[in-house]
Write a protein that holds these residues in place. Sequence first.
Motif, short mmCIF file in Angstrom:
data_model
loop_
_atom_site.label_atom_id
_atom_site.label_comp_id
_atom_site.label_asym_id
_atom_site.label_seq_id
_atom_site.Cartn_x
_atom_site.Cartn_y
_atom_site.Cartn_z
N SER A 156 0.34 3.11 -5.31
CA SER A 156 -0.38 2.68 -4.48
C SER A 156 -0.92 3.02 -3.31
CB SER A 156 0.89 1.38 -3.68
OG SER A 156 2.18 0.82 -4.80
N VAL A 157 -2.03 2.61 -3.26
CA VAL A 157 -3.09 2.62 -1.93
C VAL A 157 -3.37 1.36 -0.75
CG1 VAL A 157 -3.74 4.87 -3.42
CG2 VAL A 157 -4.94 2.30 -3.19
N GLY A 158 -2.83 2.12 0.15
CA GLY A 158 -3.31 1.16 1.78
C GLY A 158 -4.01 1.90 2.76
N TYR A 203 -3.01 -6.48 -5.26
CA TYR A 203 -4.01 -7.03 -3.94
C TYR A 203 -3.55 -7.06 -3.18
CZ TYR A 203 -7.13 -5.65 -7.73
OH TYR A 203 -7.85 -5.67 -9.01
N ASP A 219 -3.90 -5.39 7.57
CA ASP A 219 -3.97 -4.40 6.50
C ASP A 219 -4.24 -4.73 5.51
OD1 ASP A 219 -1.99 -2.83 8.97
OD2 ASP A 219 -0.77 -4.73 8.42
N THR A 278 -0.15 5.88 0.99
CA THR A 278 -0.03 5.83 -0.57
C THR A 278 1.49 5.87 -0.96
OG1 THR A 278 -0.31 6.99 -2.02
CG2 THR A 278 0.16 8.60 -0.33
N GLY A 302 0.82 -1.40 -0.64
CA GLY A 302 0.14 0.05 -0.32
C GLY A 302 0.92 1.00 0.07
N ARG A 303 2.38 0.89 0.54
CA ARG A 303 2.86 2.42 0.02
C ARG A 303 4.13 2.33 -0.58
NH1 ARG A 303 3.24 0.34 5.66
NH2 ARG A 303 5.22 -1.26 5.82
N SER A 322 -1.98 -1.91 -5.54
CA SER A 322 -1.15 -1.42 -6.63
C SER A 322 -1.13 -1.36 -8.13
CB SER A 322 0.40 -2.13 -6.01
OG SER A 322 1.81 -0.89 -6.69
N GLY A 330 -3.52 -3.42 1.20
CA GLY A 330 -3.01 -2.67 -0.10
C GLY A 330 -3.35 -3.05 -1.52
#
Length: 429
Positions: free
Chosen positions: A369-371, A421, A383, A343, A37-38, A387, A385
């Motif tokens: 990416s986001v999460g 994912y 968690d 992100t 996610g980052r 991308s 994530g």
Amino acid sequence: MDKRYATLSLAGLLAISSTPLWAAGFQLAEHSAAGLGRANAGEAAIADSAATIAHNSAAITRFSKAQLSLGAAYIAPQVRVTGNGPSESFNRQLTNNDVVDDVIVPSAYFSMPINEQWHVGVGLFTDFGLMTEYPKDYLAGPIAGKTSLKTMNINPNVAYKINDSFSVSVGASAVYADAELERTLGILADAINSQNGTNFNRTDIATSLKGDGWGYGFNLGVLWELNENHRFGLSYRSKVDITLKGDYTTDVPNGIVTQPGQTVGGELELNLPSIAEFSGYHQVTEPLALHYSVVMTGWSTFEEIRGTVDGVTVLQKDEKFEDSFKYALGLTYGVSSAVTLRTGIAFDQTPNVNHPSISLPDSDRMNYSVGASYAFSDSTWLDFGFSFIDAKETTFTEELEPENLPGTTVDFKSEGDAYLYALQFNHRF
């Protein structure tokens, strides 16, 4: 050896190569959902779960309690390869809209403190893998086909907290690899039948090698904590050399395999590169953190793929990869005690700059990416994530036939992207 068998022996030299699952080369970085996610920015310094073992095990000294992390990433690539040959019919036979298969990448981590200074942990994850398959009657069968590589790193670690500022770690890697490589005759069947009056099919196997094996390496880590809000991480994971032993077969007798479909013992050398990573983490404000990473992968160790039977080379392809870099930048924002958002963006450099190939349609790519995380309690959280990977379109020229046959050189183009994912369960005991 008659002319027919000599010709196909040369075809065997083209019959093995490497194709990416979806990363630069065939590297994987999907070690955790939070990391995905980052865009894996700051992985060697953040230490927000036991999954930090995959990047810098020195960071587990930040945990005062035992931690467990279980996760999986689903990778859905969309890679298209097209040809630019002498006719539209020829080009249609070289087009493949689904080069790389979807895959699930699991991982598991556990860490625990022994006392205030000593900590131990173990990770089960993978740094490298691939899974591709072209149709059995694909025109460029000698340089395409099926390629599968699965690896699992069993990685126990020991970390020591020297003082409030510095921690160090050392770990051992036992890497298991399982590979399957198959190439068909494709257009070579047409050329050889015309030249020798034989009756080979495009789907006949030119070369097939299946095998597995173990390799061993080590990893080192350092964590420097300026204070609670600022820290840096540096880690190194050594290269791992693996000899895969298994079965070699072909539908074309060549002096080593004397009958179509006969199976003999074969070996394949696999050189997995080293990985060095530097990361920083900075809590800019109470809710907002900035983090970044620079990762160098020592791909220059991956010079060729060579398969042998009783010391005789049956498969060989020059690769001559170059060392590559990945640069990542990310942000984390704490919305509340329960919700965290993140992100990131990353540029991932391809190592395959010397011998681009249809069997390795690799190129530079951008990661977006986001999460998010949701904490059910102080001890348990999830968690997530996502991308999106946008690969640069690349073109290259490759010959479909050995030099002693009428050459057919084709301009190829590869393009694609991927959706990743990941979900991870974390528990603090």
